[in-house]
Structure formats: structure tokens, C-alpha cells
Scaffold this motif. Structure first.
Motif, short mmCIF file in Angstrom:
data_model
loop_
_atom_site.label_atom_id
_atom_site.label_comp_id
_atom_site.label_asym_id
_atom_site.label_seq_id
_atom_site.Cartn_x
_atom_site.Cartn_y
_atom_site.Cartn_z
N TYR A 62 0.86 -1.19 0.00
CA TYR A 62 0.00 0.00 0.00
C TYR A 62 0.89 1.23 0.00
O TYR A 62 1.98 1.22 0.59
CB TYR A 62 -0.94 0.02 1.21
N CYS A 111 -0.31 -2.63 6.50
CA CYS A 111 -1.06 -2.89 5.27
C CYS A 111 -1.70 -1.64 4.69
O CYS A 111 -2.39 -1.73 3.66
CB CYS A 111 -2.14 -3.94 5.55
N TYR A 112 -1.49 -0.49 5.31
CA TYR A 112 -2.15 0.74 4.84
C TYR A 112 -1.32 1.92 5.32
O TYR A 112 -0.78 1.91 6.43
CB TYR A 112 -3.56 0.83 5.42
N HIS A 167 -6.78 -2.31 9.93
CA HIS A 167 -6.73 -2.48 8.48
C HIS A 167 -6.57 -1.20 7.68
O HIS A 167 -6.19 -1.24 6.51
CB HIS A 167 -7.98 -3.22 7.98
N SER A 168 -6.86 -0.06 8.25
CA SER A 168 -6.63 1.19 7.51
C SER A 168 -6.60 2.37 8.47
O SER A 168 -7.06 2.29 9.61
CB SER A 168 -7.67 1.40 6.41
N HIS A 218 -11.77 -1.17 4.83
CA HIS A 218 -11.42 0.14 4.27
C HIS A 218 -12.57 1.12 4.46
O HIS A 218 -13.74 0.73 4.55
CB HIS A 218 -11.05 0.02 2.80
N ASP A 269 -12.04 -3.42 -1.15
CA ASP A 269 -11.78 -1.99 -1.26
C ASP A 269 -13.07 -1.23 -1.57
O ASP A 269 -14.06 -1.82 -2.02
CB ASP A 269 -10.74 -1.74 -2.35
N ASN A 316 -7.24 -3.65 -4.24
CA ASN A 316 -7.61 -2.25 -4.38
C ASN A 316 -7.94 -1.92 -5.83
O ASN A 316 -7.54 -2.62 -6.75
CB ASN A 316 -6.46 -1.36 -3.89
N CYS A 362 -2.12 -2.13 -4.78
CA CYS A 362 -2.54 -0.74 -4.55
C CYS A 362 -2.28 0.12 -5.77
O CYS A 362 -1.23 0.00 -6.42
CB CYS A 362 -1.79 -0.19 -3.35
#
Length: 369
Positions: A62, A111-112, A167-168, A218, A269, A316, A362
Motif C-alpha cells: 500500500y 497494510c495501509y 486495516h486502515s 477500508h 476496497d 484495491n 494498490c
């Protein structure tokens, strides 16, 4: 006078090229065919793409760019205290990336990553670590030491939700809050954020709780800033919210799958079209689809259809800055599929154009200088 007009005529193609073309930056998993980050050029009128450059990096799954697009921040999704963010300077005159720094994210499998509006802070989500971090951005684009916030708790699915899985990390439109979906505890944690100090603090309303077992993944805001949408990985659904001053008020919960779907639900996503009229969400194997929704004036969604992603495990996706095309990264078939977008109906048509890249995840855009 003739000389001035001659100069203007020479500049028109250059100006037109910049208006029609954008850089597409691609983050990947480097477990096979990929070497790291890739840069392509895309014509937003025709959908034609061409390779520009690449840069070596370990699992840059990402990425995000600084507001001035001079720097790229890419997570290195690794474990055993090797989770980190790599920093690259980005030369927009020729589309090349140059590695300049790497800093720990304070947790495993980041991961983000997101850059705030001022371009002075990065927020990164540590999936296995169950934490997130903010890192200061120095004047030269490099990163300072992370401040890490550890989540605690679990939820109903003991196999996948035995502990936190952040996760984000999404900054609010006004930069005053960070929204942190946590798949493991079934909450969107909400933090007040001071762009001066960079230290997150629990917001007055510290979380929003979607249905148990949903697995928040997300999160995105509507362009008008009045609505927000959460895609739920395990529940295969979208939670829609009214948004104001750091508070989320639920208004709808709608599936990203057809009513007759009986397979495993595994969503990924979510994005809203630039005009705010449509929302899209990806569903991974076995569905391998993009769910298409219209958005009404109240922020609620209506399912319009489900388009095959023409590949396996779509992760994504992105809508180009003009809104003409939607590109989806199919992780396990090593391709990015380019769809033409009907701006009036929101529906998608496969252009037949593909970008072949190993394990793409991503996709981000940058203007050509």
C-alpha cells in the motif's frame, strides 16, 4: 507577434499532454513476479498505458503520496518487527522513484498508509500488530520515529477475530480526526488528531460499531464530506454513515453481493466516484466482482449491478482523476484490468486493456509535471 503565436502553438501539445496523462503508481507483493513499485503513464481520454519505471522494495502493498506528490510512502508488509514505511522521492518530470528512507511502523504487517493534508504526518496500519502509528514527515520527506497506538480486544469469529487487526488509517476531510477500521474487534476507532503535535487521542465518540463479525476493512468519505462508507471484509457489506465533527451516525447497511449469492464473502476496497454519484466495492474470490451502487441525496446506496473483475482476488482499485476509467488490481492473476466508466449510469465496460504486473495490490495517481 508571430513569434509569440509560434511559442503558444508549440506549448499547446505539452499542455494537452499534461491534462490527458497521469502517472499510475502500483504497489505489489514481492513474493514472485514483482520487484516492488511500478510507475506507468495513462492517457485519461483513451485509456492507453505505457511503462515508465520501477523501484525495488519489499512487499510495498500500500502506498500514498505527499500533497505535492514529491514523495511516495509505501508500507513494507513484513513481520518479525520488520514492518516499516519506505520513502521514495518522486521525479514527476520523468516518473522515476529514488529510495531515501525507511522507518519502523511499530508493528507487524503494515497494510495501509496515509499522508495527512498538511503533508507533515503519516499514519500506518499494522494488521498483525493490531496497532497503528503516526510518523512525522521531515522537511526533506524522510520520517521521524513512530508514535504507536495499540488496540485491544476481540470479536465473535474466534478464528479471524481473536485479537485486533488494524486495516486502515484514514484522515478526516478537515484533518482533525483519524478513522481506524479494525477487523479484529469489529470497530471503527475514532481519534482526535492535532496536525501540530501529531498525537492521536480517543475522540469524544471513540468508535462506531458495525455488525458483529463484519470485519471492518477500508473506509472512505463522500466528496461533500457529509457521508462516510465502510467496506466490511467478512460480512461482505457496506455500512453508510452521516458524518459531522468526528461522529458517525449509521444510516444504512447493504450487501456488496447479490441476494442469491451463497459463496464465501470476502470484500476488499471501496471508493466513491469524483462526482459523488456512485460508489464501488470489490469482492474477492470466489465472486471476483465490483459491486456498483448509486448514491442518493441522503447518502444511501442502491445496488445497480456487479461487474466481473476479469481476474482473481481483486484487491484495491482506483478511478482515474477525470472519472473516465476504473482500474482494478487482480492480485492472483497478476494483472490490472481497465474499465471504461459511464459517468451517467455508473456502469463499467471492459476496454480489453491490461497492465501485467506481479501481485498488484494498490493503485494511486499523480499528475505529470
Amino acid at each position: 507577434m508571430k513569434k509569440i503565436w509560434h511559442i503558444i502553438l508549440l506549448l499547446i501539445p505539452i499542455i494537452g499532454d499534461c491534462q490527458m496523462n497521469y502517472y499510475l503508481l502500483i504497489g505489489t507483493y514481492t513474493k514472485g513476479k514483482s520487484e516492488g513499485l511500478y510507475v506507468y503513464k495513462m492517457n485519461s481520454e483513451t485509456g492507453e498505458v505505457s511503462f515508465v519505471s520501477k523501484a525495488a522494495a519489499a512487499n510495498p502493498s500500500y502506498l500514498d503520496l505527499s500533497p505535492d506528490e514529491k514523495f511516495v510512502y509505501a508500507v513494507n508488509e513484513d513481520a518479525n518487527d520488520k514492518g516499516s514505511v519506505s520513502v521514495f522521492s518522486f521525479d514527476k518530470s520523468n516518473g522515476t522513484l529514488t529510495f531515501i528512507d525507511k522507518q519502523s511502523t511499530g508493528g507487524d504487517h503494515p497494510c495501509y498508509v496515509a499522508v495527512n493534508k498538511t503533508g507533515k504526518w503519516v499514519a500506518a496500519a499494522n494488521y498483525s500488530g493490531g496497532s497503528f502509528s503516526t510518523l512525522p514527515i521531515m522537511a526533506n520527506g524522510t520520517l521521524g520515529t513512530a508514535t504507536t497506538i495499540q488496540h485491544t480486544g476481540s470479536s465473535v469469529n474466534k478464528e479471524r477475530q481473536d485479537k485486533p487487526h488494524v486495516h486502515s488509517t484514514v484522515f478526516s476531510p478537515d484533518d482533525k480526526y483519524i478513522f481506524v477500521p479494525d477487523l479484529g474487534i469489529d470497530k471503527v476507532m475514532i481519534y482526535s488528531f492535532n496536525p501540530g503535535s501529531g498525537k492521536p487521542e480517543p475522540a469524544p465518540v471513540p468508535f462506531a460499531a458495525p455488525p458483529a463479525g463484519s470485519g471492518p476493512r477500508h473506509f472512505t468519505f463522500h466528496p461533500n464530506g457529509k457521508f462516510a462508507y465502510l467496506v466490511e471484509e467478512m460480512g461482505g457489506a457496506v455500512s453508510a454513515y452521516k458524518y459531522k465533527d468526528g461522529k458517525l451516525t449509521p444510516i444504512q447497511h447493504i450487501s456488496t453481493y447479490p441476494a442469491d449469492f451463497t459463496g464465501k464473502k470476502w470484500s476488499a476496497d471501496i471508493h466513491v466516484s469524483p462526482d459523488g454519484r456512485f460508489l464501488y466495492a470489490t469482492n474477492r474470490t470466489p465472486s471476483n466482482t465490483i459491486a456498483i451502487f448509486s448514491i442518493d441525496k441522503s447518502g444511501k446506496l442502491k445496488a445497480l449491478g456487479y461487474e466481473s473483475t476479469k481476474g482473481e482476488v481483486p484487491r484495491n482499485f482506483t478511478i482515474d482523476p477525470t472519472g473516465n476509467f476504473l482500474l482494478v488490481a487482480n492480485q492472483e492473476t497478476h494483472n490490472i484490468v481497465i474499465f471504461k466508466r459511464d459517468k451517467k449510469t455508473g456502469m463499467l465496460t471492459d476496454t480489453g486493456k491490461r497492465i501485467e504486473v506481479g501481485h498488484p495490490v494498490c493503485l494511486k495517481w499523480a499528475e505529470i509535471q
